[in-house]
Design a protein around this motif. Structure first.
Motif, PDB file in Angstrom:
ATOM      1  N   ARG A  69       0.879  -1.034  -0.115  1.00  0.00           N
ATOM      2  CA  ARG A  69       0.109   0.062   0.011  1.00  0.00           C
ATOM      3  C   ARG A  69       0.978   1.290  -0.137  1.00  0.00           C
ATOM      4  N   ILE A  70       1.981   1.280   0.787  1.00  0.00           N
ATOM      5  CA  ILE A  70       2.811   2.480   0.860  1.00  0.00           C
ATOM      6  C   ILE A  70       3.512   2.516  -0.409  1.00  0.00           C
ATOM      7  N   ILE A  71       3.958   1.588  -1.075  1.00  0.00           N
ATOM      8  CA  ILE A  71       4.388   1.705  -2.402  1.00  0.00           C
ATOM      9  C   ILE A  71       3.742   1.993  -3.426  1.00  0.00           C
ATOM     10  N   ASP A  72       2.356   1.535  -3.547  1.00  0.00           N
ATOM     11  CA  ASP A  72       1.451   2.273  -4.302  1.00  0.00           C
ATOM     12  C   ASP A  72       1.283   3.592  -4.021  1.00  0.00           C
ATOM     13  N   ARG A  73       1.103   4.112  -2.876  1.00  0.00           N
ATOM     14  CA  ARG A  73       0.718   5.499  -2.502  1.00  0.00           C
ATOM     15  C   ARG A  73       2.141   6.294  -3.230  1.00  0.00           C
ATOM     16  N   VAL A  74       3.268   5.951  -2.690  1.00  0.00           N
ATOM     17  CA  VAL A  74       4.550   6.690  -3.176  1.00  0.00           C
ATOM     18  C   VAL A  74       4.672   6.698  -4.702  1.00  0.00           C
ATOM     19  N   VAL A  75       4.404   5.640  -5.230  1.00  0.00           N
ATOM     20  CA  VAL A  75       4.792   5.302  -6.868  1.00  0.00           C
ATOM     21  C   VAL A  75       3.784   5.607  -7.759  1.00  0.00           C
ATOM     22  N   GLY A  76       2.424   5.182  -7.038  1.00  0.00           N
ATOM     23  CA  GLY A  76       1.550   5.662  -7.777  1.00  0.00           C
ATOM     24  C   GLY A  76       0.760   3.941  -8.286  1.00  0.00           C
ATOM     25  N   THR A  77      -0.301   3.975  -8.703  1.00  0.00           N
ATOM     26  CA  THR A  77      -0.944   2.681  -9.036  1.00  0.00           C
ATOM     27  C   THR A  77      -0.770   2.342 -10.671  1.00  0.00           C
ATOM     28  N   SER A  78      -0.094   3.137 -11.353  1.00  0.00           N
ATOM     29  CA  SER A  78       0.265   2.763 -12.702  1.00  0.00           C
ATOM     30  C   SER A  78       0.903   1.513 -12.804  1.00  0.00           C
ATOM     31  N   VAL A  79       0.768   0.740 -14.102  1.00  0.00           N
ATOM     32  CA  VAL A  79       1.225  -0.427 -14.186  1.00  0.00           C
ATOM     33  C   VAL A  79       2.137  -0.403 -15.564  1.00  0.00           C
ATOM     34  N   SER A  80       2.676   0.761 -15.711  1.00  0.00           N
ATOM     35  CA  SER A  80       3.588   1.057 -16.993  1.00  0.00           C
ATOM     36  C   SER A  80       4.938   0.267 -16.288  1.00  0.00           C
ATOM     37  N   ASN A 138       8.055  -9.860  -8.027  1.00  0.00           N
ATOM     38  CA  ASN A 138       7.182  -8.548  -7.949  1.00  0.00           C
ATOM     39  C   ASN A 138       6.913  -7.735  -9.305  1.00  0.00           C
ATOM     40  N   VAL A 139       7.626  -7.911 -10.331  1.00  0.00           N
ATOM     41  CA  VAL A 139       7.281  -7.143 -11.508  1.00  0.00           C
ATOM     42  C   VAL A 139       5.768  -7.833 -11.900  1.00  0.00           C
ATOM     43  N   VAL A 140       5.744  -9.091 -11.789  1.00  0.00           N
ATOM     44  CA  VAL A 140       4.451  -9.822 -12.271  1.00  0.00           C
ATOM     45  C   VAL A 140       3.513  -9.315 -11.326  1.00  0.00           C
ATOM     46  N   ASN A 141       3.851  -9.435  -9.937  1.00  0.00           N
ATOM     47  CA  ASN A 141       2.688  -8.989  -9.056  1.00  0.00           C
ATOM     48  C   ASN A 141       2.378  -7.486  -9.039  1.00  0.00           C
ATOM     49  N   PHE A 142       3.073  -6.625  -9.454  1.00  0.00           N
ATOM     50  CA  PHE A 142       2.815  -5.261  -9.739  1.00  0.00           C
ATOM     51  C   PHE A 142       2.063  -4.823 -10.940  1.00  0.00           C
ATOM     52  N   LYS A 143       2.488  -5.757 -11.745  1.00  0.00           N
ATOM     53  CA  LYS A 143       1.945  -5.524 -13.306  1.00  0.00           C
ATOM     54  C   LYS A 143       0.517  -6.164 -13.412  1.00  0.00           C
ATOM     55  N   TYR A 144       0.235  -7.330 -12.894  1.00  0.00           N
ATOM     56  CA  TYR A 144      -0.796  -7.845 -13.151  1.00  0.00           C
ATOM     57  C   TYR A 144      -1.698  -8.234 -11.911  1.00  0.00           C
ATOM     58  N   MET A 145      -1.387  -8.164 -10.681  1.00  0.00           N
ATOM     59  CA  MET A 145      -2.284  -8.370  -9.728  1.00  0.00           C
ATOM     60  C   MET A 145      -2.854  -7.074  -9.273  1.00  0.00           C
ATOM     61  N   LYS A 146      -4.166  -7.171  -8.804  1.00  0.00           N
ATOM     62  CA  LYS A 146      -4.927  -6.029  -8.221  1.00  0.00           C
ATOM     63  C   LYS A 146      -4.263  -5.739  -6.967  1.00  0.00           C
ATOM     64  N   PRO A 147      -4.282  -4.270  -6.545  1.00  0.00           N
ATOM     65  CA  PRO A 147      -3.668  -4.025  -5.176  1.00  0.00           C
ATOM     66  C   PRO A 147      -4.678  -4.745  -4.103  1.00  0.00           C
ATOM     67  N   GLY A 148      -4.115  -4.915  -2.846  1.00  0.00           N
ATOM     68  CA  GLY A 148      -4.908  -5.482  -1.767  1.00  0.00           C
ATOM     69  C   GLY A 148      -4.912  -7.153  -1.606  1.00  0.00           C
ATOM     70  N   VAL A 149      -5.900  -7.650  -1.523  1.00  0.00           N
ATOM     71  CA  VAL A 149      -5.907  -9.291  -1.211  1.00  0.00           C
ATOM     72  C   VAL A 149      -5.467  -9.828  -2.176  1.00  0.00           C
ATOM     73  N   PRO A 150      -5.660  -9.829  -3.446  1.00  0.00           N
ATOM     74  CA  PRO A 150      -5.142 -10.761  -4.679  1.00  0.00           C
ATOM     75  C   PRO A 150      -3.743 -10.618  -4.645  1.00  0.00           C
ATOM     76  N   ARG A 151      -3.064  -9.462  -4.422  1.00  0.00           N
ATOM     77  CA  ARG A 151      -1.752  -9.229  -4.455  1.00  0.00           C
ATOM     78  C   ARG A 151      -0.986  -9.971  -3.108  1.00  0.00           C
ATOM     79  N   ILE A 152      -1.451 -10.064  -2.140  1.00  0.00           N
ATOM     80  CA  ILE A 152      -1.015 -10.876  -1.037  1.00  0.00           C
ATOM     81  C   ILE A 152      -1.362 -12.353  -1.292  1.00  0.00           C
ATOM     82  N   LEU A 153      -2.277 -12.747  -1.706  1.00  0.00           N
ATOM     83  CA  LEU A 153      -2.471 -14.224  -2.016  1.00  0.00           C
ATOM     84  C   LEU A 153      -1.669 -14.526  -3.181  1.00  0.00           C
TER      85      LEU A 153
END
Length: 194
Positions: A69-80, A138-153
């Protein structure tokens, strides 16, 4: 149980984890009727899986949930591509070291070892190994997984193998010491026939 001639034992070192392989042939059975038994050279106790489960529930899951969540807040939710690479490197650089140190201290404490010594003796090895796996995951995680529970799973499923490796690194001297085997050997195992 077979006679002496019908039983063979091999002692194998699998990345420092010493394992006994026994092959037994039952009397009066065909040549293809063999039983293989794999036995680790250390006692398995209920405390180890319970302590790892407790660590996962109280530290691992919540820690990375908030770290992402912190990473998404600082870097943003972009999947570029650039955003995803920055997120993966940030996770590995800023969040992995405290996590690994906590894991080593925690497992050291539950094994009766000095937690500080455990961190000092194992941290560099685990952190170096983690750079070979987690940035790519983590590249796959941040590119293809939705933030929150899917990412943690997603991370927890892949983390099972990583947790086995971390546990092995954390406990390998204790495992070897309990069996009088000494530190892990780099020499190839030699079969012993009994």
């Amino acid at each position: 149980m077979g006679s002496v001639q019908d039983t063979a034992h091999w002692y194998v070192d699998i990345q420092g984890l010493k394992v006994a392989l026994s092959v037994e042939k039952e009397p009066n059975s065909s040549a293809s009727d063999f039983t293989c038994v794999v036995t680790p050279f250390y006692p398995l106790t209920l405390l180890t899986p319970l302590s790892i489960a407790l660590f996962g529930a109280t530290i691992n899951g919540p820690y990375y949930y908030y770290a992402f969540r912190i990473i998404d807040r600082v870097v943003g939710t972009s999947v570029s591509v650039s955003s995803v690479v920055i997120k993966a490197i940030s996770s590995q650089t800023f969040f992995s070291p405290p996590y690994l140190a906590t894991f080593l201290a925690y497992t050291g404490y539950f094994e009766g070892a000095n937690p500080v010594d455990r961190v000092q003796s194992r941290f560099v090895e685990l952190y170096t190994s983690s750079w070979m796996i987690w940035p790519f995951v983590n590249v796959v995680n941040f590119k293809y997984m939705k933030p929150g529970v899917p990412r943690i799973l997603f991370m927890n499923v892949l983390g099972v193998a990583w947790n086995v490796y971390m546990s092995w690194v954390s406990q390998r001297d204790a495992i070897a010491g309990q069996n009088g085997l000494g530190p892990p050997s780099s020499s190839p195992p030699k079969p012993v026939v009994v």
